[in-house]
Design a protein around this motif. Structure first.
Motif, PDB file in Angstrom:
ATOM      1  N   UNK A 238       0.863  -1.172   0.000  1.00 20.52           N
ATOM      2  CA  UNK A 238       0.000   0.000   0.000  1.00 20.52           C
ATOM      3  C   UNK A 238       0.903   1.226   0.000  1.00 20.52           C
ATOM      4  N   UNK A 239       0.309   2.379  -0.231  1.00 21.37           N
ATOM      5  CA  UNK A 239       1.081   3.610  -0.389  1.00 21.37           C
ATOM      6  C   UNK A 239       0.422   4.745   0.373  1.00 21.37           C
ATOM      7  N   UNK A 240       1.195   5.819   0.571  1.00 23.59           N
ATOM      8  CA  UNK A 240       0.622   7.038   1.124  1.00 23.59           C
ATOM      9  C   UNK A 240       0.858   8.181   0.146  1.00 23.59           C
ATOM     10  N   UNK A 241       0.306   9.342   0.471  1.00 26.77           N
ATOM     11  CA  UNK A 241       0.392  10.491  -0.435  1.00 26.77           C
ATOM     12  C   UNK A 241       1.758  11.166  -0.394  1.00 26.77           C
ATOM     13  N   UNK A 246       4.524   0.758   1.431  1.00 30.11           N
ATOM     14  CA  UNK A 246       4.685  -0.136   2.576  1.00 30.11           C
ATOM     15  C   UNK A 246       4.493  -1.558   2.065  1.00 30.11           C
ATOM     16  N   UNK A 247       5.560  -2.336   2.144  1.00 33.95           N
ATOM     17  CA  UNK A 247       5.620  -3.640   1.503  1.00 33.95           C
ATOM     18  C   UNK A 247       5.693  -4.750   2.533  1.00 33.95           C
ATOM     19  N   UNK A 287       7.077 -10.119  16.156  1.00 32.11           N
ATOM     20  CA  UNK A 287       7.116 -11.243  15.229  1.00 32.11           C
ATOM     21  C   UNK A 287       5.752 -11.430  14.582  1.00 32.11           C
ATOM     22  N   UNK A 288       5.790 -11.854  13.331  1.00 35.46           N
ATOM     23  CA  UNK A 288       4.608 -12.091  12.514  1.00 35.46           C
ATOM     24  C   UNK A 288       4.711 -13.495  11.920  1.00 35.46           C
ATOM     25  N   UNK A 289       3.580 -13.962  11.396  1.00 30.55           N
ATOM     26  CA  UNK A 289       3.541 -15.305  10.819  1.00 30.55           C
ATOM     27  C   UNK A 289       2.801 -15.260   9.490  1.00 30.55           C
ATOM     28  N   UNK A 290       3.585 -15.169   8.417  1.00 30.89           N
ATOM     29  CA  UNK A 290       2.990 -15.161   7.081  1.00 30.89           C
ATOM     30  C   UNK A 290       2.033 -14.019   6.843  1.00 30.89           C
ATOM     31  N   UNK A 291       2.440 -12.768   7.080  1.00 29.93           N
ATOM     32  CA  UNK A 291       1.525 -11.640   6.814  1.00 29.93           C
ATOM     33  C   UNK A 291       1.218 -11.534   5.327  1.00 29.93           C
ATOM     34  N   UNK A 292      -0.036 -11.196   5.003  1.00 26.27           N
ATOM     35  CA  UNK A 292      -0.459 -11.219   3.607  1.00 26.27           C
ATOM     36  C   UNK A 292      -1.287 -10.023   3.175  1.00 26.27           C
ATOM     37  N   UNK A 293      -1.410  -9.010   4.012  1.00 25.94           N
ATOM     38  CA  UNK A 293      -2.171  -7.836   3.613  1.00 25.94           C
ATOM     39  C   UNK A 293      -1.746  -6.628   4.413  1.00 25.94           C
ATOM     40  N   UNK A 294      -1.972  -5.444   3.842  1.00 27.81           N
ATOM     41  CA  UNK A 294      -1.603  -4.205   4.533  1.00 27.81           C
ATOM     42  C   UNK A 294      -2.442  -3.059   4.005  1.00 27.81           C
ATOM     43  N   UNK A 295      -2.750  -2.110   4.880  1.00 28.42           N
ATOM     44  CA  UNK A 295      -3.450  -0.889   4.478  1.00 28.42           C
ATOM     45  C   UNK A 295      -2.880   0.275   5.270  1.00 28.42           C
ATOM     46  N   UNK A 296      -2.613   1.364   4.556  1.00 29.59           N
ATOM     47  CA  UNK A 296      -2.219   2.605   5.221  1.00 29.59           C
ATOM     48  C   UNK A 296      -3.471   3.393   5.565  1.00 29.59           C
ATOM     49  N   UNK A 297      -3.523   3.917   6.791  1.00 29.32           N
ATOM     50  CA  UNK A 297      -4.649   4.726   7.245  1.00 29.32           C
ATOM     51  C   UNK A 297      -4.166   6.147   7.502  1.00 29.32           C
ATOM     52  N   UNK A 298      -4.637   7.087   6.702  1.00 28.19           N
ATOM     53  CA  UNK A 298      -4.263   8.483   6.863  1.00 28.19           C
ATOM     54  C   UNK A 298      -4.814   9.059   8.159  1.00 28.19           C
ATOM     55  N   UNK A 299      -5.990   8.625   8.566  1.00 32.00           N
ATOM     56  CA  UNK A 299      -6.671   9.237   9.705  1.00 32.00           C
ATOM     57  C   UNK A 299      -5.890   9.089  11.006  1.00 32.00           C
TER      58      UNK A 299
END
Length: 376
Positions: A238-241, A246-247, A287-299
Motif C-alpha cells: 500500500x502507499x501514502x500520499x 509499505x511492503x 514477530x509475525x507469521x505469514x503476513x499477507x495484507x496491509x493498508x495505510x490509514x491516513x486518519x
C-alpha cells in the motif's frame, strides 16, 4: 503501569496486553465492536438479481482484497469464484461488479460481468475511478473502464514468466502477481511474488520496469537502496500520499517502508522470525507469521497489517512505532461478533479503513467483518 495478568487472561477479559499503553488498550477494548456484514460462513454464490441481496445473509466465497470505491461502496474480490463483489454501505445490499464465475483469462474488450478472472487477489481504483484487478493464476493485471465498463489487460500476457522490462506492460510476463497499489505519482506497483520482484508500470507510457527485487529468494537486508535489493516474498503493498510504499514480505515475516523518490528501503516491522509476539512494544521487534495484507490509514497515520497465519489484524502506529492487535484472538475460528479481541478469524487476507471503520476479509470464514470504535 504493567498489569500482573497474563496476556491470555487479558484477552479473556477483552484487553490485549495492557502495558504502558494500558489506558489506550482499555479504552479500545471497551468501545470497539466487530460484526459480520457479509457472508454466511459457508462458501457459495447466489445470483442476486438486479437489485442485489442483503449482504449479511448472502454467501461469499473466499474473499481477499478489499477497498472502498469512489462511490463510497465497499468492493472485494473472491479468489475462488473469480468475482468482484460490491456492498452498498447504506442499503447493505450485495451485488456483483465483475466476473462470470469461470476461472479463466478471457473477456478483454467486453463487459466486466462477462469476463473471466483467475484467482483475483486484490483490487484498486485509480484517480479516474477505473477498477484494476490483479489475477494470480492468469498472471495479469486487468482494468475495467469506468465509462464503458469494458475490460482490458494492463500488465501480463496470461502466461507465467519474467520478461518485458522497459517495454509495454501488456506484453510483459508476470508470475503469480498478488497485490497492486498506485503510488503518489499514479504509477501502478505490482507485487510480482513469483519472480521475487516489485514491478512498476508508468501509467503515462504503459512501460513496465522492475522497481525492486533481483529474482533471488534470499533475505532482504534491513536497509538499502530499493533498486537491486532482493525481496523475500513481496506479498502485499500500500502507499501514502507522501511518496512512501509499505511492503509486506510474506516469507520475510516483516514490513518495509520504501521511499520511492529517495530510492531507499528499510525494515519497520517484524524481526523476520516467525511468531506472534511484541504487542505493546516496538513493531521492529515484533514477530509475525505469514503476513499477507496491509493498508495505510491516513486518519491515524498507521498501518493495518493482516497477520494471516496468526489469524489477527495488527496495527502499527507510524507516529510511535508501537504495534498492537486490534482484531482476532489468535485462535483459528469463526467469530463471534462483539469484542474484537475475542473474535476468532480464519486466515484473513484483506484490510482497509474508511470513515472510522476497519473492514477485513475473513477469507476462510467466508465473511466480511467491520470493526467500529477503533479510533478513540
Amino acid at each position: 503501569m504493567k498489569s500482573n495478568l497474563s496476556r491470555r487472561q487479558l484477552l479473556q477479559l477483552g484487553f490485549a496486553g495492557i502495558t504502558a499503553l494500558g489506558a489506550h488498550k482499555l479504552s479500545y477494548a471497551q468501545q470497539a465492536s466487530v460484526r459480520s456484514i457479509a457472508g454466511t460462513g459457508v462458501a457459495g454464490f447466489e445470483p442476486e438479481g438486479a437489485d442485489g441481496k442483503l449482504a449479511q445473509s448472502t454467501p461469499v466465497n473466499n474473499p481477499y482484497g478489499i477497498v472502498v470505491g469512489p462511490d463510497s461502496a465497499l468492493y472485494f474480490c473472491e479468489v475462488d469464484s473469480g468475482r468482484v463483489r460490491r456492498i452498498d454501505l447504506n442499503s447493505r445490499l450485495l451485488s456483483t461488479a465483475a466476473g462470470n464465475g469461470e476461472k479463466a483469462y478471457a473477456g478483454d474488450g467486453g463487459p466486466a460481468l462477462d469476463a473471466s478472472f483467475s484467482a483475483p487477489h486484490e483490487i484498486r481504483f485509480d484517480n479516474q475511478s477505473n477498477l484494476y484487478i490483479v489475477s494470480r493464476d492468469s498472471h495479469s493485471v486487468r482494468r475495467i473502464d469506468k465509462s464503458t465498463g469494458k475490460v482490458s489487460t494492463v500488465a501480463g500476457t496470461g502466461q507465467a514468466g519474467f520478461s518485458g522490462d522497459e517495454g509495454p506492460a501488456n506484453k510483459a510476463q508476470l508470475r503469480q502477481p498478488h497485490s497492486i497499489a498506485f503510488d503518489a505519482h499514479g504509477d501502478l506497483l505490482i507485487c510480482d511474488i513469483g519472480n521475487s520482484r516489485l514491478r512498476r508500470v508508468d501509467m503515462r507510457s504503459g512501460i513496465i520496469s522492475t522497481l525492486s527485487g533481483t529474482g533471488e529468494r534470499i533475505a532482504t537486508p534491513d536497509s538499502g537502496p530499493i533498486t537491486g535489493t532482493p525481496l523475500l516474498g513481496p506479498r502485499s503493498i500500500d502507499t501514502d500520499a507522501a511518496g512512501n510504499a509499505y511492503l509486506v514480505l510474506r516469507e520475510g515475516n516483516s514490513v518495509f517502508q520504501l521511499d520511492i523518490l529517495g530510492n531507499r528501503l528499510r525494515r519497520i516491522a517484524g524481526t523476520g522470525d516467525r511468531g506472534y509476539g511484541g504487542d505493546g512494544g516496538d513493531a521492529i521487534d515484533a514477530t509475525f507469521n505469514g503476513p499477507k495484507g496491509i493498508a495505510y490509514s491516513k486518519s491515524d497515520h498507521s498501518l493495518y497489517i493482516v497477520d494471516t497465519e496468526n489469524h489477527v489484524i495488527r496495527r502499527m502506529s507510524l507516529n510511535t512505532g508501537i504495534v498492537d492487535t486490534v482484531l482476532g484472538s489468535s485462535e483459528r475460528g469463526d467469530g463471534p461478533d462483539g469484542n474484537p479481541l475475542q473474535c476468532k478469524l480464519n486466515r484473513p487476507h484483506g484490510v482497509c479503513v474508511h470513515a472510522g471503520l476497519l473492514y477485513v476479509t475473513d477469507s476462510e470464514s467466508h465473511r466480511i467483518r467491520e470493526v467500529s470504535g477503533l479510533f478513540v
